[in-house]
Design a protein around this motif. Structure first.
Motif, PDB file in Angstrom:
ATOM      1  N   GLY A 113       0.811  -1.210   0.000  1.00  0.00           N
ATOM      2  CA  GLY A 113       0.000   0.000   0.000  1.00  0.00           C
ATOM      3  C   GLY A 113       0.843   1.258   0.000  1.00  0.00           C
ATOM      4  N   LEU A 114       1.910   1.255   0.793  1.00  0.00           N
ATOM      5  CA  LEU A 114       2.788   2.427   0.852  1.00  0.00           C
ATOM      6  C   LEU A 114       3.528   2.615  -0.467  1.00  0.00           C
ATOM      7  N   GLN A 115       4.019   1.526  -1.045  1.00  0.00           N
ATOM      8  CA  GLN A 115       4.723   1.641  -2.309  1.00  0.00           C
ATOM      9  C   GLN A 115       3.799   2.158  -3.409  1.00  0.00           C
ATOM     10  N   LYS A 116       2.576   1.649  -3.434  1.00  0.00           N
ATOM     11  CA  LYS A 116       1.612   2.092  -4.446  1.00  0.00           C
ATOM     12  C   LYS A 116       1.310   3.576  -4.271  1.00  0.00           C
ATOM     13  N   SER A 117       1.136   4.014  -3.020  1.00  0.00           N
ATOM     14  CA  SER A 117       0.872   5.430  -2.748  1.00  0.00           C
ATOM     15  C   SER A 117       2.045   6.297  -3.160  1.00  0.00           C
ATOM     16  N   ALA A 118       3.254   5.861  -2.806  1.00  0.00           N
ATOM     17  CA  ALA A 118       4.448   6.624  -3.157  1.00  0.00           C
ATOM     18  C   ALA A 118       4.600   6.718  -4.674  1.00  0.00           C
ATOM     19  N   ASP A 119       4.295   5.623  -5.371  1.00  0.00           N
ATOM     20  CA  ASP A 119       4.372   5.625  -6.836  1.00  0.00           C
ATOM     21  C   ASP A 119       3.384   6.626  -7.440  1.00  0.00           C
ATOM     22  N   VAL A 120       2.161   6.636  -6.910  1.00  0.00           N
ATOM     23  CA  VAL A 120       1.133   7.552  -7.407  1.00  0.00           C
ATOM     24  C   VAL A 120       1.582   9.002  -7.236  1.00  0.00           C
ATOM     25  N   ILE A 121       2.062   9.336  -6.055  1.00  0.00           N
ATOM     26  CA  ILE A 121       2.462  10.719  -5.769  1.00  0.00           C
ATOM     27  C   ILE A 121       3.686  11.110  -6.585  1.00  0.00           C
ATOM     28  N   GLU A 122       4.635  10.194  -6.735  1.00  0.00           N
ATOM     29  CA  GLU A 122       5.829  10.493  -7.528  1.00  0.00           C
ATOM     30  C   GLU A 122       5.479  10.724  -8.994  1.00  0.00           C
ATOM     31  N   MET A 130       8.910  11.058   1.462  1.00  0.00           N
ATOM     32  CA  MET A 130       9.822  10.461   2.430  1.00  0.00           C
ATOM     33  C   MET A 130       9.207  10.373   3.831  1.00  0.00           C
ATOM     34  N   TYR A 131       8.009  10.951   4.006  1.00  0.00           N
ATOM     35  CA  TYR A 131       7.359  10.942   5.315  1.00  0.00           C
ATOM     36  C   TYR A 131       6.135  10.023   5.309  1.00  0.00           C
ATOM     37  N   TYR A 132       5.876   9.460   6.466  1.00  0.00           N
ATOM     38  CA  TYR A 132       4.741   8.543   6.615  1.00  0.00           C
ATOM     39  C   TYR A 132       4.079   8.756   7.964  1.00  0.00           C
ATOM     40  N   ARG A 133       2.764   8.768   7.958  1.00  0.00           N
ATOM     41  CA  ARG A 133       1.997   8.775   9.207  1.00  0.00           C
ATOM     42  C   ARG A 133       0.951   7.667   9.129  1.00  0.00           C
TER      43      ARG A 133
END
Length: 240
Positions: A113-122, A130-133
């Motif tokens: 889930g985090l990787q998919k989110s990071a990919d979308v935003i990038e 680089m930040y996560y909550r």
């Protein structure tokens, strides 16, 4: 032992106990700055097509930068808002692809889930977050695997702004009390999350408008998380 009792035991050992320990010890998380008069406003659960533009207009009017922890699925549906957040100088962090508690996510699903989110935003901004909550501030036994890739950011004040009945006046009072050195304040620019009231962000925006015009906010150094961490590093270097 019946299935319900077993399930509760797993949740307690896998999720609740690690959450309590991590929050209490601060192990591996960034939850408070060390800069005089510095305050970081952070916003979870967006982007929201109705409330996030209003919030961005308000922040721009008062020349205040903040940090947004975005839900990946919402970012994917609202790329223009993600782009605007980045273009106007705010920090962007991850709040996972869906707003799901880590108490109920095993490591592969959390990482995916985090990787998919990071990919979308990038893909939208050209920059990798680089930040996560974690949603609801929930951790689990495998949190360390996430912390090797992201800086996990918590808070000094969570004000209950997801409840509409809290009211603007009470929220303003809570905001003023939260303006302490190195404070990280969490607010919510979406009312679509489970347990939230749909119109609650409207009160949050009104409360911020009052706060920004109040004397209590005049001497505050409003910072993004990256600005706060950079200022803290400079302070530490000067102290050596």
């Amino acid at each position: 032992m019946n299935w319900l009792a077993l399930f509760l035991c797993v949740v307690i050992v896998y999720g609740i106990i690690p959450t309590v320990v991590i929050r209490k010890t601060g192990a591996g998380i960034y939850q408070k700055g060390n800069v005089a008069k510095a305050v970081a406003l952070t916003f979870d659960d967006g982007p929201d097509p109705y409330y996030t533009p209003q919030l961005l207009d308000l922040l721009k009017k008062h020349e205040i930068k903040a940090t947004f922890f975005l839900v990946g699925a919402k970012a994917e549906k609202n790329p223009q808002l993600v782009r605007r957040i980045e273009e106007e100088g705010h920090d962007i962090g991850l709040h996972n692809y869906r707003h799901t508690s880590n108490w109920f996510l095993f490591p592969p699903f959390l990482q995916r889930g985090l990787q998919k989110s990071a990919d979308v935003i990038e893909q939208i901004t050209g920059k990798r977050p680089m930040y996560y909550r974690p949603p609801w501030g929930h951790f689990n036994l495998c949190t360390w695997t996430v912390q090797t890739k992201y800086i996990t950011v918590m808070w000094t004040a969570i004000l209950g702004d997801w409840r509409e009945r809290l009211g603007v006046a009470t929220l303003v009072r809570r905001l003023k009390k939260s303006l302490k050195d190195g404070a990280i304040i969490v607010l919510h620019d979406s009312g679509e999350t489970l347990g939230a009231d749909k119109k609650a962000p409207e009160h949050m925006i009104q409360a911020l408008q009052q706060l920004f015009e109040d004397e209590a906010a005049k001497n505050v150094q409003w910072m993004t998380i990256s600005e706060m961490m950079a200022a803290q590093t400079k302070k530490q270097i000067r102290a050596i």
